[in-house]
Enzyme design. Structure first.
Site, PDB file in Angstrom:
ATOM      1  N   THR A 172      -1.569  -0.965   1.952  1.00  0.00           N
ATOM      2  CA  THR A 172      -0.656  -0.226   1.081  1.00  0.00           C
ATOM      3  C   THR A 172       0.762  -0.466   1.566  1.00  0.00           C
ATOM      4  OG1 THR A 172      -2.228   1.494   0.452  1.00  0.00           O
ATOM      5  CG2 THR A 172       0.090   2.055   0.306  1.00  0.00           C
ATOM      6  N   PHE A 174       4.424   0.824   1.792  1.00  0.00           N
ATOM      7  CA  PHE A 174       5.221   2.044   1.758  1.00  0.00           C
ATOM      8  C   PHE A 174       6.697   1.662   1.825  1.00  0.00           C
ATOM      9  CE2 PHE A 174       1.127   3.241   3.364  1.00  0.00           C
ATOM     10  CZ  PHE A 174       0.902   4.529   2.940  1.00  0.00           C
TER      11      PHE A 174
END
Length: 271
Positions: A172, A174
């Site tokens: 992921t 960020f």
């Protein structure tokens, strides 16, 4: 230093905040992403941590809109390898579970695992770690959570199945948000921008061609409608480049000939 995140201790946002800012930072946990953006915008937090895309599930489009609406700037990016784990109260087994609750993105990333457990109902929840905490505090039998190993340790849960994400190499991305513009002490090689293009035939194709002419590598593009102008669109773009001067010249040409540009941030490519 105060850092705003969505979630609680044991969440992936919490892990990123600790990795980036260290254990001495004061972590402010919020229930939803908009509260994170709002706290940074109001100056209640120095920085915010916001998930923006996943290598399996794709972009989190509402978070692009939050950056724009609250006039926030991207200070940096951080890629976190994601390990999703199924957990429950000690003594439980996978076959005991009637429900598994987690953030909808986590459920989506583990979809294939649950195809082999059709009796388990999957239920969207606000956050991964908050479900783990609730199971622990309320002693919820027959209910599982998908969360990090840190969450299992934090809340005393048993890991029933490790690394259940469909794609094992799951990351992921960020972004680190801030409110105010600061002078950079480095030469950036990546930028995030929004381009509201003119309503003209073939304008997007021409724009992308000119960006390529300047040596810009478009790593992501997301379209959103311009609410107040029916049938017109804005495009969120992530751009990588080797020549910062060429990037600046490209931005000037886009402003002059293709539409309005808003720069969300100039930073270093961490991928």
């Amino acid at each position: 230093m105060k850092i705003a995140i969505q979630g609680i201790p044991g969440s992936f946002h919490h892990q990123v905040a600790l990795n980036v800012f260290g254990a001495d930072a004061e972590i402010l946990g919020f229930r939803i992403f908009e509260e994170v953006a709002k706290s940074v915008s109001k100056g209640e937090a120095d920085f915010g941590v916001l998930a923006i895309e996943n290598s399996i599930a794709g972009a989190i489009l509402p978070n692009y809109e939050l950056i724009d609406r609250y006039n926030l700037l991207i200070n940096d990016e951080y890629y976190l390898p994601i390990s999703h784990n199924l957990m429950g109260l000690p003594g439980q087994q996978v076959d005991d579970l009637l429900e598994v609750r987690s953030h909808p993105m986590a459920l989506l990333q583990c979809k294939k695992f649950f195809e082999n457990h059709p009796a388990i109902q999957l239920i969207d929840d606000v956050d991964t770690a908050s479900v783990a905490k609730r199971i622990s505090e309320e002693k919820l039998l027959d209910i599982g959570a998908i969360a990090s190993k840190t969450a299992a340790q934090t809340y005393g849960l048993k890991i029933l199945a490790e690394d259940i994400q469909t794609v094992k190499y799951n990351f992921t991305r960020f972004i680190i948000l801030q409110k105010d513009v600061v002078d950079l002490d480095f030469v950036p090689n990546k930028a995030s921008i929004k381009v509201t293009v003119k309503n003209a035939k073939g304008i997007l194709a021409k724009l992308l061609t000119r960006m390529s002419d300047f040596g810009l590598d478009l790593s992501k593009i997301q379209s959103i409608p311009v609410i107040e102008k029916p049938w017109e669109y804005a495009f969120f773009m992530d751009i990588q480049f080797d020549d910062y001067d060429a990037f600046q010249k490209a931005i000037q040409e886009i402003n002059n000939n293709f539409g309005e540009v808003k720069i969300f941030g100039e930073y270093l490519n961490r991928k």
